[in-house]
Structure formats: C-alpha cells, structure tokens
Scaffold this motif. Structure first.
Motif, PDB file in Angstrom:
ATOM      1  N   PRO A  60       0.818  -1.235   0.000  1.00  0.00           N
ATOM      2  CA  PRO A  60       0.000   0.000   0.000  1.00  0.00           C
ATOM      3  C   PRO A  60       0.840   1.268   0.000  1.00  0.00           C
ATOM      4  CG  PRO A  60      -0.881  -1.601   1.550  1.00  0.00           C
ATOM      5  CD  PRO A  60       0.432  -2.148   1.078  1.00  0.00           C
ATOM      6  N   LEU A  61       1.983   1.233   0.706  1.00  0.00           N
ATOM      7  CA  LEU A  61       2.836   2.420   0.757  1.00  0.00           C
ATOM      8  C   LEU A  61       3.354   2.767  -0.635  1.00  0.00           C
ATOM      9  CD1 LEU A  61       4.217   4.490   2.645  1.00  0.00           C
ATOM     10  CD2 LEU A  61       6.154   2.923   2.790  1.00  0.00           C
ATOM     11  N   TRP A  62       3.808   1.749  -1.379  1.00  0.00           N
ATOM     12  CA  TRP A  62       4.318   1.992  -2.728  1.00  0.00           C
ATOM     13  C   TRP A  62       3.191   2.466  -3.643  1.00  0.00           C
ATOM     14  CZ3 TRP A  62       3.608   0.281  -7.755  1.00  0.00           C
ATOM     15  CH2 TRP A  62       4.617   0.642  -8.667  1.00  0.00           C
ATOM     16  N   LEU A  63       2.002   1.900  -3.491  1.00  0.00           N
ATOM     17  CA  LEU A  63       0.865   2.321  -4.315  1.00  0.00           C
ATOM     18  C   LEU A  63       0.511   3.789  -4.056  1.00  0.00           C
ATOM     19  CD1 LEU A  63      -1.478  -0.811  -4.185  1.00  0.00           C
ATOM     20  CD2 LEU A  63      -0.168   0.040  -6.144  1.00  0.00           C
ATOM     21  N   ALA A  64       0.628   4.205  -2.797  1.00  0.00           N
ATOM     22  CA  ALA A  64       0.379   5.617  -2.489  1.00  0.00           C
ATOM     23  C   ALA A  64       1.407   6.496  -3.191  1.00  0.00           C
ATOM     24  CB  ALA A  64       0.438   5.830  -0.974  1.00  0.00           C
TER      25      ALA A  64
END
Length: 299
Positions: free
Chosen positions: A49-53
């Motif tokens: 999720p962090l990378w997607l953000a």
C-alpha cells in the motif's frame, strides 16, 4: 503559452514527485535484489500500500507535468520540475518532528534561487514548435537508447553506490525522453485533437514511461536517495532542455550575459540539489519511524 500555468503546474509536479520518490524508495529498498530491472519488481511492489500511495503521487505528478508542458516549453518546465527535493525534505522534517538544518536550508535556497535565475532570463520567444517531425526525433531516440543500454550494462556488473548511480542515470535519461514525448503528445492533442492517437508519440510515451519506472525503482532498490535523486534531478532537466532545443527548436537566453546567468543559475541549483540529497533526512530513509499498524504497537 501561459507561463503562469506552466510554472504553477511544474511546481505542483515537483512537490508530488519529491514525496513520491521518498515513499517509493522506502518500499523498493525492501524488495528482493534478484527482481532488479524486471517487471516482476513492479508487480511485487504493487502489493505494498505504501508503494501504491507513492505511485498515485507519481501519476498525479506526471499529469501536472503534462499540463505544464502543454502551456510552456521544456526549457522552462524542466528546471522548475527539478526542485522536488526542496519540497520533500521539509515534509520529511515535519513528519519526524525535526528542524531543518542550516545546510538543508541553504540547499533549498540554492535550488530555488538557481532555478529562478535560470528561468527569469529566458527570452519571450523560447517556446519553439509544439510538434516535431519524426526525422528530428530519430537521432535523439538512438542516442538515448544507446546511453541507457550502456548504463544498464555497467550497472549490472557493478554493486552498491555505483549500481545505484548507474541505474539512476539511466532512469533520468529515460525520464528526459519521457518529458519530451509528453511535450510532443500534448502538442499533438492541441493541434490534432483525437487524431493524435494515429501518431507514434503516445505509444512511444507509454513504452518509455514503463521502462523509466522499472529503472527508477531498480535504482531506489539498490541504494539511498542521496545517490539516485541528485542524478535524476540533474540529468533529467539537462536532457529535457537539450531535447527541447534540438527537437522543438526552443531557445535559451540570447545574450552572453543572460547565458552566463543561466549557467550560473544551473550550477547553483545543482549545488543545492546535492546539499539536499546529503541531508540525513534523505540518507536515512530506511530508519524512518513507521506509523502504528495495530493495537500491539501501543504498548
């Protein structure tokens, strides 16, 4: 042209890309080394999720840069868009409840002041042509392809800081080409409307964008932003400006004094970028405190 729209959109793009790079480097640093330079790297990162953000911020940054290039030349937009670290570090300092140090403040001042000096003396007739014929593109495409191939080959045979730097230089070269193709695609859309889709630029843009993304994430995976981001922030705008001059017939300053001002401004901006990248906020991302993820973290 609308210079105000171009500058504001480029600043928005810089801010978003700076934060996105910080987030994506932290996520990519945890990926397996054997996935470097492979599409599988992106597939695995997409589960975080962090990378997607960070990817969402990257996409928005790209949209803003496309808007800037629709209203301004590469010789204006590219230097402004290279100020991303000047936006990222204050946000990192705020997140970690730290104050910016004197070298960090000096870096921000040098980056902003150098870019301002560079763009202030641009001549009014610097815009060039919105669309360029394919024959003007071919030498640029060959040079970038050859450069990236050599850099990646050298990076595969290297390790540590050298691998990080070589991959970053390759990514920056692709980003410079990507920015130029964005300029060409924007020009096609403004002149041809939906018929722009029958031309080659939008499809080349997609392939170059994916390749640049793989290279940048491989660089983030290999080492610190203190190595990769200064190279990207230096090579990308220089490459974009050169392509703007060669392909789109854009113009730098016309007088010797103004050219010297631009050269000095570019040098000061590079010094600022290096100072910012040497900040502990950029170097120590892997030790950044992480947000609480559940009740067990409370105690």
């Amino acid at each position: 042209m609308n210079i105000l729209v171009a500058v504001l959109a480029a600043l928005m793009s810089a801010g978003c890309f700076g934060v996105a790079s910080v987030v994506q480097q932290y996520a990519a640093s945890k990926a397996p080394r054997e996935e470097s330079l492979r599409l599988r790297l992106l597939l695995d990162l997409a589960r975080q999720p962090l990378w997607l953000a960070g990817m969402a911020l990257t996409v928005f940054s790209y949209i803003m840069q496309g808007l800037a290039l629709a209203f301004g030349p590469l010789v204006l937009v590219q230097p402004v868009a290279a100020t991303d670290l000047a936006f990222a570090l204050p946000l990192l300092a705020w997140r970690r409840s730290e104050r910016l140090t004197r070298p960090e403040l000096t870096g921000i001042a040098c980056t902003a002041g150098g870019v301002a000096a560079f763009v202030t003396v641009l001549p009014p007739a610097s815009a060039g042509t919105p669309v360029a014929p394919l024959q003007d593109w071919i030498p640029v495409l060959l040079i970038v392809a050859g450069t990236v191939t050599l850099l990646v080959a050298a990076g595969v045979r290297s390790s540590g800081r050298w691998r990080t730097g070589l991959y970053a230089a390759a990514a920056a070269s692709m980003f410079a080409l990507l920015d130029s193709l964005t300029k060409g695609t924007s020009g096609r859309l403004r002149t041809d409307g939906p018929d722009a889709l029958v031309h080659w630029e939008p499809y080349a843009l997609l392939g170059v964008g994916i390749t640049g993304l793989v290279l940048s994430q491989s660089s983030f995976q290999a080492g610190s932003l203190a190595i990769s981001l200064p190279l990207i922030d230096t090579i990308e705008p220089i490459g974009g400006v050169l392509i703007g001059i060669v392909v789109f017939d854009e113009r730098l300053a016309s007088s010797t004094g103004a050219l010297l001002t631009q050269a000095f401004g570019a040098l000061v901006a590079v010094v600022g970028i290096v100072l910012l990248a040497r900040s502990p906020l950029a170097r120590d991302l892997k030790s950044s405190p992480q947000p609480s993820t559940g009740p067990d973290d409370a105690g």
